[in-house]
Each structure stands twice: as structure tokens, then as C-alpha cells.
Design a protein around this motif. Structure first.
Motif: not given
Length: 134
Positions: A121, A20-21, A12, A17-18, A23-24
Motif C-alpha cells: 500500500d 487502515t490496511p 498503526y 489514516s494510513h 488494522v485487521k
């Protein structure tokens, strides 16, 4: 509730690009639990790779979540999980904290692959292209 393992925090902060999982769960501060051991791990890695000023900024960002200390209950649960699952101590502490708070653990660390309550992930961390999110 969510806990993001150090591997997710580093992706983060690196802006890869890794990330992404992660962020939320990271940006949902009301549901985010941050074990103090995660602060130490992330600080150590970033201070080594990019210096103390950026490491302090990263930790300040992490502290916007609900920071929780290692207490005796979590410590003993971590020891038991470490023994049963053959996990290193830091990973055991993070997993025990997730279980204690009934939180989902988000990670890219293969030590957690196949463990209940973990969103694993499979990605590799690369600090070579580290970019600050600020």
C-alpha cells in the motif's frame, strides 16, 4: 497468517489514516507473526522519535502476536531472496519469514512493490503527528 512490516506498525501506532490496511492483520493476533527484526526496527524508530517508555509499550503490544526468531533456515532464505530481488537485509529477513510461514506480508515499503505474497500500500510515513494508541 500475516506479517506486518515496520512501516505498517509505525502507522498503526501513530494512529494515522494510513494505518487502515494494517488494522485487521495487526488485531488478528492468532494469525499475526512478528519477526524479531520487526521488534528491533519499530523500537529503534519510536525510541528515537518519542522515547523509550512509548517504544517499550509498542513492543509489548507487538509481542501479543506470534513472535518468531531468525533461524538458520530463514537466514539462508533471506540471503538468497536479498540477492535475487536486490533487497536490503532487513527486508529480506522479513520477506523470508513471510514465505517460511506462508504468510501475507503487509507493507508500505516500496522495496516490496510487485513481489509475490506482498500486500503493498503506497503511503508515506509521517511521525510528525505521532499519537499513542493508548
Amino acid at each position: 497468517m500475516n506479517i506486518v512490516d515496520s512501516s505498517g506498525w509505525l502507522e498503526y501506532f501513530a494512529g494515522t489514516s494510513h494505518a487502515t490496511p494494517f488494522v485487521k492483520p495487526i488485531e488478528n493476533l492468532k494469525e499475526l507473526i512478528v519477526p524479531t527484526i520487526s521488534l528491533a526496527e519499530v523500537f529503534k524508530k519510536i525510541v528515537k522519535e518519542r522515547g523509550e517508555p512509548l517504544a517499550l509499550r509498542a513492543v509489548a503490544h507487538m509481542k501479543q502476536g506470534n513472535v518468531v526468531d531468525l533461524d538458520d533456515t530463514i537466514a539462508l532464505k533471506a540471503a538468497k531472496l536479498g540477492y535475487e530481488l536486490k533487497l536490503p537485509m532487513v527486508e529480506s529477513i522479513i520477506l523470508a519469514t513471510a514465505y517460511h510461514y506462508n504468510a501475507t506480508l503487509w507493507t508500505q515499503d516500496s522495496d516490496f512493490e510487485g513481489i509475490a505474497g506482498v500486500r503493498y500500500d503506497k503511503k508515506e510515513l509521517c511521525m510528525d503527528n505521532f499519537q499513542s494508541i493508548w
